[in-house]
Design a protein around this motif. Sequence first.
Motif, PDB file in Angstrom:
ATOM      1  N   GLU A 231       0.826  -1.207   0.000  1.00 34.61           N
ATOM      2  CA  GLU A 231       0.000   0.000   0.000  1.00 34.61           C
ATOM      3  C   GLU A 231       0.864   1.262   0.000  1.00 34.61           C
ATOM      4  O   GLU A 231       0.492   2.278  -0.602  1.00 34.61           O
ATOM      5  CB  GLU A 231      -0.917  -0.011   1.221  1.00 34.61           C
ATOM      6  CG  GLU A 231      -1.968  -1.115   1.181  1.00 34.61           C
ATOM      7  CD  GLU A 231      -2.715  -1.254   2.494  1.00 34.61           C
ATOM      8  OE1 GLU A 231      -2.369  -0.516   3.445  1.00 34.61           O
ATOM      9  OE2 GLU A 231      -3.623  -2.100   2.577  1.00 34.61           O
ATOM     10  N   MET A 232       2.026   1.223   0.659  1.00 34.42           N
ATOM     11  CA  MET A 232       2.890   2.399   0.707  1.00 34.42           C
ATOM     12  C   MET A 232       3.638   2.606  -0.599  1.00 34.42           C
ATOM     13  O   MET A 232       3.860   3.743  -1.036  1.00 34.42           O
ATOM     14  CB  MET A 232       3.886   2.273   1.862  1.00 34.42           C
ATOM     15  CG  MET A 232       3.255   2.317   3.233  1.00 34.42           C
ATOM     16  SD  MET A 232       4.494   2.374   4.542  1.00 34.42           S
ATOM     17  CE  MET A 232       5.204   3.993   4.275  1.00 34.42           C
ATOM     18  N   VAL A 233       4.033   1.507  -1.236  1.00 33.26           N
ATOM     19  CA  VAL A 233       4.818   1.611  -2.468  1.00 33.26           C
ATOM     20  C   VAL A 233       3.940   2.058  -3.625  1.00 33.26           C
ATOM     21  O   VAL A 233       4.360   2.868  -4.475  1.00 33.26           O
ATOM     22  CB  VAL A 233       5.490   0.254  -2.765  1.00 33.26           C
ATOM     23  CG1 VAL A 233       6.038   0.230  -4.185  1.00 33.26           C
ATOM     24  CG2 VAL A 233       6.607  -0.006  -1.759  1.00 33.26           C
ATOM     25  N   ALA A 234       2.711   1.533  -3.692  1.00 30.92           N
ATOM     26  CA  ALA A 234       1.812   1.879  -4.802  1.00 30.92           C
ATOM     27  C   ALA A 234       1.518   3.379  -4.780  1.00 30.92           C
ATOM     28  O   ALA A 234       1.032   3.923  -3.791  1.00 30.92           O
ATOM     29  CB  ALA A 234       0.520   1.075  -4.696  1.00 30.92           C
ATOM     30  N   GLY A 235       1.841   4.033  -5.869  1.00 28.18           N
ATOM     31  CA  GLY A 235       1.625   5.476  -5.971  1.00 28.18           C
ATOM     32  C   GLY A 235       2.880   6.287  -5.742  1.00 28.18           C
ATOM     33  O   GLY A 235       3.045   7.356  -6.331  1.00 28.18           O
ATOM     34  N   ARG A 236       3.782   5.826  -4.895  1.00 28.34           N
ATOM     35  CA  ARG A 236       5.008   6.580  -4.604  1.00 28.34           C
ATOM     36  C   ARG A 236       6.186   6.073  -5.425  1.00 28.34           C
ATOM     37  O   ARG A 236       7.087   6.842  -5.769  1.00 28.34           O
ATOM     38  CB  ARG A 236       5.335   6.493  -3.110  1.00 28.34           C
ATOM     39  CG  ARG A 236       4.216   7.043  -2.245  1.00 28.34           C
ATOM     40  CD  ARG A 236       4.524   6.931  -0.773  1.00 28.34           C
ATOM     41  NE  ARG A 236       5.601   7.826  -0.365  1.00 28.34           N
ATOM     42  CZ  ARG A 236       5.985   7.976   0.899  1.00 28.34           C
ATOM     43  NH1 ARG A 236       5.362   7.301   1.873  1.00 28.34           N
ATOM     44  NH2 ARG A 236       6.957   8.802   1.202  1.00 28.34           N
ATOM     45  N   LEU A 237       6.203   4.798  -5.725  1.00 26.18           N
ATOM     46  CA  LEU A 237       7.306   4.232  -6.508  1.00 26.18           C
ATOM     47  C   LEU A 237       6.806   3.588  -7.794  1.00 26.18           C
ATOM     48  O   LEU A 237       7.575   3.388  -8.731  1.00 26.18           O
ATOM     49  CB  LEU A 237       8.055   3.200  -5.652  1.00 26.18           C
ATOM     50  CG  LEU A 237       9.476   2.856  -6.067  1.00 26.18           C
ATOM     51  CD1 LEU A 237      10.363   4.098  -6.017  1.00 26.18           C
ATOM     52  CD2 LEU A 237      10.053   1.783  -5.142  1.00 26.18           C
ATOM     53  N   ALA A 238       5.530   3.240  -7.834  1.00 22.15           N
ATOM     54  CA  ALA A 238       4.951   2.587  -9.008  1.00 22.15           C
ATOM     55  C   ALA A 238       3.442   2.792  -8.983  1.00 22.15           C
ATOM     56  O   ALA A 238       2.870   3.210  -7.980  1.00 22.15           O
ATOM     57  CB  ALA A 238       5.278   1.090  -8.996  1.00 22.15           C
ATOM     58  N   ASP A 239       2.802   2.492 -10.136  1.00 24.16           N
ATOM     59  CA  ASP A 239       1.339   2.580 -10.165  1.00 24.16           C
ATOM     60  C   ASP A 239       0.704   1.495  -9.305  1.00 24.16           C
ATOM     61  O   ASP A 239      -0.247   1.751  -8.578  1.00 24.16           O
ATOM     62  CB  ASP A 239       0.839   2.452 -11.607  1.00 24.16           C
ATOM     63  CG  ASP A 239       1.078   3.732 -12.407  1.00 24.16           C
ATOM     64  OD1 ASP A 239       1.303   4.791 -11.778  1.00 24.16           O
ATOM     65  OD2 ASP A 239       1.064   3.663 -13.652  1.00 24.16           O
ATOM     66  N   TRP A 240       1.239   0.283  -9.427  1.00 27.36           N
ATOM     67  CA  TRP A 240       0.730  -0.822  -8.614  1.00 27.36           C
ATOM     68  C   TRP A 240       1.829  -1.842  -8.409  1.00 27.36           C
ATOM     69  O   TRP A 240       2.885  -1.778  -9.044  1.00 27.36           O
ATOM     70  CB  TRP A 240      -0.524  -1.444  -9.218  1.00 27.36           C
ATOM     71  CG  TRP A 240      -0.405  -1.996 -10.625  1.00 27.36           C
ATOM     72  CD1 TRP A 240      -0.435  -1.277 -11.787  1.00 27.36           C
ATOM     73  CD2 TRP A 240      -0.263  -3.364 -11.004  1.00 27.36           C
ATOM     74  NE1 TRP A 240      -0.321  -2.106 -12.876  1.00 27.36           N
ATOM     75  CE2 TRP A 240      -0.228  -3.402 -12.427  1.00 27.36           C
ATOM     76  CE3 TRP A 240      -0.172  -4.563 -10.316  1.00 27.36           C
ATOM     77  CZ2 TRP A 240      -0.099  -4.589 -13.161  1.00 27.36           C
ATOM     78  CZ3 TRP A 240      -0.057  -5.756 -11.036  1.00 27.36           C
ATOM     79  CH2 TRP A 240      -0.017  -5.757 -12.431  1.00 27.36           C
ATOM     80  N   CYS A 241       1.594  -2.743  -7.494  1.00 21.07           N
ATOM     81  CA  CYS A 241       2.650  -3.706  -7.163  1.00 21.07           C
ATOM     82  C   CYS A 241       2.045  -5.017  -6.676  1.00 21.07           C
ATOM     83  O   CYS A 241       0.879  -5.090  -6.276  1.00 21.07           O
ATOM     84  CB  CYS A 241       3.590  -3.142  -6.106  1.00 21.07           C
ATOM     85  SG  CYS A 241       2.813  -2.927  -4.494  1.00 21.07           S
ATOM     86  N   VAL A 242       2.880  -6.050  -6.712  1.00 21.56           N
ATOM     87  CA  VAL A 242       2.549  -7.375  -6.169  1.00 21.56           C
ATOM     88  C   VAL A 242       3.694  -7.785  -5.253  1.00 21.56           C
ATOM     89  O   VAL A 242       4.873  -7.630  -5.617  1.00 21.56           O
ATOM     90  CB  VAL A 242       2.358  -8.424  -7.280  1.00 21.56           C
ATOM     91  CG1 VAL A 242       2.115  -9.810  -6.673  1.00 21.56           C
ATOM     92  CG2 VAL A 242       1.212  -8.038  -8.201  1.00 21.56           C
ATOM     93  N   VAL A 243       3.364  -8.279  -4.069  1.00 18.64           N
ATOM     94  CA  VAL A 243       4.362  -8.774  -3.118  1.00 18.64           C
ATOM     95  C   VAL A 243       4.096 -10.258  -2.892  1.00 18.64           C
ATOM     96  O   VAL A 243       2.955 -10.649  -2.595  1.00 18.64           O
ATOM     97  CB  VAL A 243       4.294  -8.032  -1.772  1.00 18.64           C
ATOM     98  CG1 VAL A 243       5.414  -8.498  -0.849  1.00 18.64           C
ATOM     99  CG2 VAL A 243       4.380  -6.523  -1.981  1.00 18.64           C
ATOM    100  N   ALA A 244       5.128 -11.088  -3.067  1.00 19.82           N
ATOM    101  CA  ALA A 244       4.987 -12.536  -2.861  1.00 19.82           C
ATOM    102  C   ALA A 244       6.118 -13.015  -1.973  1.00 19.82           C
ATOM    103  O   ALA A 244       7.255 -12.557  -2.077  1.00 19.82           O
ATOM    104  CB  ALA A 244       5.005 -13.283  -4.197  1.00 19.82           C
TER     105      ALA A 244
END
Length: 597
Positions: free
Chosen positions: A211-224
């Motif tokens: 939630e913190m990375v999405a928007g600040r470093l990228a549009d969206w992300c996946v963490v696995a």
Amino acid sequence: MVEKAAGGVLGDPARLRAVGRLGLGPRADVAFDRIAVLVERLVDAPVALVTVLTADQQFLPGQIGLPEPLATVREMPLSHSLSRHVVEAGRMMIVEDIRVDPLMRDNRAVHELGAIAFVGVPLTDSDGQVLGTLAVMDREPRTWTASEIALLVDLGEVCSSELRLRIAREIADEARRHAESAHDQLTLLGELTETLSATMDIDEALGRLGEMVAGRLADWCVVALAEPSGILRHVSAAHFDPAHAPETARLAQLAADAPREMKSLVAAVQRAAGPIRRDIADPKSLEARLNTAEIAEIAARLGFGSYLVAPVTAPVGRRTVGVLMLVNGAARGPFGEAEERTATEIGRRAGLAVDNSRLYGRQRHVAEVLQHSMLPQLPDIPGIELHARYLPAQVGAAVGGDWYDAFRQPDGSVMLAVGDVSGHDIEAAATMGQVRNLVRGDAYGRDDEPGPLLSQLDRALHGLSMPAAATAVLARLRKNESDYDLTFSNAGHPPPVLLRPDGEVEVWWEEPEPLLGLVPRDDRSTHRRRLLPGSTLLLYTDGLVEHPNKLIDEGIRRIRVALQDNATLATDELCARILSTATRRDDDIAMLVIRLG
């Protein structure tokens, strides 16, 4: 003269780097001194040590029993080190008589320190490298018992966990210092570190990361995240636009249901030995690699113009335990080298959170096992049901000073006790064990009433200079022809509560008397009650009833209601209902339930 180690295990560069990260030198360490004292008390050995070995020296961050000047300087040459053999062998060593041991008999510790018997438990980092030992020495031949060895192994694991946590913290500090070159990086990474350290629930931590990375470093992300066995442990996804939350939740679910594809992504990052960056990406390329076209369809709707896959790396051992996939739509543009460095650092900090969570879980488990090993087995007494519960606080070291006890006297009476030594750490648990043993040793075989027995306990605590402040209720139960006679004394403890056979509840408030260990009192009161068969007596510690914003009366009211509403339940179930009344779990709870037949 300092003895030099020529390479070998002691001089292994990776081991020395781990030792260096500990920051331990020729000085005392409070935590390890406490563990040494605990070992000395529980094993009854004259010397207990926590050691860390460099290539040419042995440091003693924790010790008790060594003569001066070693007790002050906290270091010794390897010529006097028995622990070096444990480090070199990589395993625990148990020696009943060093004088006849071919490996150790020529060690100077035999002649200059009087060491005759020895046990050394290896202390390891997360890679299994032996950094030092938890060691005990005796000055006469000794056959070490199985229970002593088991206790030393458990406490050695506590020490190892502490060493690993310190190494992990130092690695995190190194990573943080490296990231300070870019102010924007530092801001994001600092916030992420705070977020990840705010919880030991790794699923919650990784969800917050996305939630913190999405928007600040990228549009969206996946963490696995994958377990060491290869099983997929966690998948979450986040988009900067809350309107896409249903789609990212569906994407995470589909990815979790396709473990082979996610594990292949982890394997690709492992083979690349670093992040994978693609400046131009097409969602159609996903269809060829995935068994489900729905993932590619969702990715296209979210925007799949470029991506960056960074490894989630456990700092200790540099293992790739998962991936952080950052994705931009066409409007945001591709990732640059700065984003790549930041993503790599985020993966390292996420790996640190994963390692800390696992280490915390193992350390807490060992602490709980240690606590329960120090609590007694309740006796089987015809006509009397005894049930006890102990719950550690949900914060802190998972050990503390709450205790319960029950034992039968030679005259047939039964001694009952519940107490609370201040503190929620290993030192409190060790003091608790001593206080409980003092109660047993002083009361057994004597017909004194509880008041004089607690007065004697008070004198013993002061006479033996034990740094204990404790509350306690001590009671003696005697069986008559048709009922029971109970006498008790209360030293600053919550009042006993009785459920009578007719369903009424009594709270035994008495004139308050001071805690044990503060000011000795020779005239502690003894109170008497007559109990009928079918009665249920509850002794408990304050963790069950206290709340910082409420009076203790409110907590006692809750257990009164629980006793009245559940009077007909089996005792095990009744205990569970009573425990459920606790509104907070930041204090230990000990409870003893006595049901009279």
